[in-house]
Design an enzyme around this catalytic site. Sequence first.
Site, PDB file in Angstrom:
ATOM      1  N   ASP A  63     -10.317 -10.222  11.314  1.00 13.49           N
ATOM      2  CA  ASP A  63     -10.242  -9.057  10.432  1.00 13.49           C
ATOM      3  C   ASP A  63     -11.623  -8.414  10.285  1.00 13.49           C
ATOM      4  OD1 ASP A  63      -8.796  -7.566   8.052  1.00 13.49           O
ATOM      5  OD2 ASP A  63     -10.671  -8.346   7.237  1.00 13.49           O
ATOM      6  N   LYS A  98     -13.306  -4.558  11.535  1.00 16.45           N
ATOM      7  CA  LYS A  98     -14.074  -3.665  10.657  1.00 16.45           C
ATOM      8  C   LYS A  98     -15.481  -3.435  11.203  1.00 16.45           C
ATOM      9  CE  LYS A  98     -11.219  -5.066   6.774  1.00 16.45           C
ATOM     10  NZ  LYS A  98     -10.992  -6.125   5.750  1.00 16.45           N
ATOM     11  N   GLY A 109      -5.913  -5.046  -1.569  1.00 14.94           N
ATOM     12  CA  GLY A 109      -4.973  -4.837  -2.661  1.00 14.94           C
ATOM     13  C   GLY A 109      -4.292  -3.489  -2.531  1.00 14.94           C
ATOM     14  N   ARG A 147      11.301  -0.387   7.706  1.00 14.52           N
ATOM     15  CA  ARG A 147      11.916  -1.110   8.819  1.00 14.52           C
ATOM     16  C   ARG A 147      13.401  -1.362   8.549  1.00 14.52           C
ATOM     17  NH1 ARG A 147       8.734  -6.299  10.702  1.00 14.52           N
ATOM     18  NH2 ARG A 147       7.227  -5.189   9.403  1.00 14.52           N
ATOM     19  N   ARG A 148      13.685  -1.751   7.319  1.00 15.07           N
ATOM     20  CA  ARG A 148      15.080  -2.067   6.982  1.00 15.07           C
ATOM     21  C   ARG A 148      15.552  -1.172   5.845  1.00 15.07           C
ATOM     22  NH1 ARG A 148      13.039  -7.031   7.930  1.00 15.07           N
ATOM     23  NH2 ARG A 148      12.465  -7.239   5.739  1.00 15.07           N
ATOM     24  N   GLU A 152     -10.369   5.976   5.840  1.00 14.76           N
ATOM     25  CA  GLU A 152     -11.253   5.287   4.886  1.00 14.76           C
ATOM     26  C   GLU A 152     -10.669   3.944   4.443  1.00 14.76           C
ATOM     27  OE1 GLU A 152     -14.503   6.542   3.237  1.00 14.76           O
ATOM     28  OE2 GLU A 152     -14.308   4.384   3.294  1.00 14.76           O
ATOM     29  N   VAL A 199       0.840  -1.203   0.000  1.00 15.74           N
ATOM     30  CA  VAL A 199       0.000   0.000   0.000  1.00 15.74           C
ATOM     31  C   VAL A 199       0.876   1.255   0.000  1.00 15.74           C
ATOM     32  CG1 VAL A 199      -1.766   1.308   1.254  1.00 15.74           C
ATOM     33  CG2 VAL A 199      -1.897  -1.192   1.164  1.00 15.74           C
TER      34      VAL A 199
END
Lengths: 440, 440
Positions: B205, B209, B311, B50-51, B133, B19
């Site tokens: 999950d 929501k 996605g 992070r890396r 959103e 994302v």
Amino acid sequence: MTTDQQTPLRVALLGGGVVGGSVARQLITQADDLAQRIGRPLELVGIAVRRAGRDRSDLGVDPALFTTDAAELVTRADIVVEVIGGIEPARSLILSAMEHGASVVTANKALLAEDGPTLYAAAADHGVDLYYEGAVAGAIPILRPIRDSLAGDSIRRVIGIVNGTTNFVLDAMDSTGAGFSETVERAQALGYAEADPTADVEGFDAAAKAAILSSLAFHSRVSSADVHREGITEVSARDIAAAREMNCTVKLLAICERVEGPEGQPGISARVHPALIPLTHPLASVREAYNAVFVEADGAGDLMFYGQGAGGDPTASAVLGDIVAVARTRVTGGRGPGESAYADLPVLSIGQAITRYHVSLDVADKPGVLASVATVFATQGVSIETVRQQVVTDDHGDARAMLIIVTHAATDAALSATVTELAGLDTVNEVTSVMRVEGN
Amino acid sequence: MTTDQQTPLRVALLGGGVVGGSVARQLITQADDLAQRIGRPLELVGIAVRRAGRDRSDLGVDPALFTTDAAELVTRADIVVEVIGGIEPARSLILSAMEHGASVVTANKALLAEDGPTLYAAAADHGVDLYYEGAVAGAIPILRPIRDSLAGDSIRRVIGIVNGTTNFVLDAMDSTGAGFSETVERAQALGYAEADPTADVEGFDAAAKAAILSSLAFHSRVSSADVHREGITEVSARDIAAAREMNCTVKLLAICERVEGPEGQPGISARVHPALIPLTHPLASVREAYNAVFVEADGAGDLMFYGQGAGGDPTASAVLGDIVAVARTRVTGGRGPGESAYADLPVLSIGQAITRYHVSLDVADKPGVLASVATVFATQGVSIETVRQQVVTDDHGDARAMLIIVTHAATDAALSATVTELAGLDTVNEVTSVMRVEGN
């Protein structure tokens, strides 16, 4: 709460019809919830109506609030709600309200589609909000998602079933096999069509909505006059049956597309016409008088928004959402997102639209017919996807040879020229029907 | 343009995954459009990863923008975009960003569902915006419609298909007749399910929501822990077949309802579980990994919002829409709508939910069975809608008598007690399946 938070925001309502009545009722019955959601209470300071004296006690509103002097009413409100409809006096009242510092909520699609830029400019000049979610597809949140939620995306296409009357008629024709005229009569009897159904069945209503959707989706100025418009009066029971045979259904679609013109320059195709769409397309399952808007965007992919497109309470729901939104910006300061026409894309002619055709031809039953027909398509540079030949019995009991042709995508100009040329062939008795195919 | 309008708004991106990468790419490629829509340009000032050292040249981003010091990055931005996920360090970084005056955009459903109120309070304290959103249903605009478009309406119920993995699995089971385990394996092979699918198939999950949707729809505070949760691991091919026989399909639903408690006091039912819904319900036609949210409101009636629920690019579309929104309030002044928990409704236990059951019983094939079963329902005060008796052949080739019962609406507690009592009857060999029925 400080005093400022307790001072009500004054709401003036222009129009006491079905939508206005529902808005007034809910401003009163839901006052506590609305105050909590906004941060300040709303106070209904007046309802402008055309004629005084009508009994409106069902609204539960203080009779003293009714006035026939709309021009005076708009000068003493923080928020003006216009649900009169039509061009005048709605436009003058909205402009006057803005001059007096009020934010405006309207559901007036005709005015926005004819002269939106004048209103947007006035809102910007006076630093007030102009919201109009109720103007398109009733209760369905569609303008705010396009303007706000997809503000970071790039919309390719918007396809809407935005007129409930025509969807009811086409859906009923599909279910019953009946013809257009008798189905319109049935819709009128059931209250789904007006006594004069012209604005709906000729596509004027949908064209106004297509103009508003195109303007927002493509950050450009599109008016009703820019929208190519064809109604559903020519759609026959035979067309619907032919659609079924192709696993399609017929819908009146408002189509707004980002397209390329002949020299590759970007432009907009905005059009309203009946079209075949596959039964597998989400829009195909929109039944009765429901509305739905299908949006294709580069990032988001395919989205659909579905719900009731008309009616007092649904439209009032959209209007009340806008009232809360403009009231919130009054409380927090700032302004909501205004018009955005920076892209300034031109609207291309219908001839430049890229579409597909479904053509039915009544042809002579002899060798060489298909060859002559195919040659016409080839000459016009239109590629054929499928051809089906069948023999049908006409109204006189005679056998007729039919050719049913579905094309690949081509410009509407090329497709239209092809049909004209086909009609002139000796071997073609009649071009029985021509419909566009969308939603592939 | 004045200088102020040319000064870029500084955007810091936390997270360089799928994302985050899509957001970064579009901030760069769509920079001109975004600047026009906002009124000021955006400048990407850093991407916390992070890396260090991983090749990210595909993003087209200046390599100097990558940093592993997220804590420092959030102190020098106007807008902080958090797409790391998880509770920490996301929460601390968001709080720090707000302390330093930044507005925040996040897609972090787990954090919002666990500790949203802390974040909302911080946003209010510091006068900044918090938008999210992308946290629910990917690209589908659903939070903004609920929060803004329906702000003047009263929402009764939200029913969502908000987890793409489970919808893919159930849809595939429905199409192929295959069992749960093999279908999950197929989903994993196709990239629709994680190697460890627990969060999806056990409903965690979807529960996060449901918490976010309930909070917004009912202006109350609902956390993940408040949401009753059942996954789909127990759904069998036989359940799906039984659903088909009733002209239903099985979906994992996130259900958020405004309900009345036992003493008539208002409350919220928030639950995630598989349920039968009629094939005629708009949610039934949501196929594959698509998401959809069905909203029932007093004024608007029934609405549905449909699209891709996950996605990189779809979620980035939602995130970018929020970036534009918070950037606009930076430009125009004011604040976007914040949290609203004024209604403060309690979440009722699952036992108080009003629902319907579909119960399959393997029963002794002798007289009086139906009478004994019906007596149990009557004793618990549960009304039966339909009973069907059928003889099926089991895995050993033996004939078994089955009773399939669908109830009218009753409390889940009464239905659950009924099933327990049925299981204890001598005449009942086994309670083969129990599923709720929704969407009538």
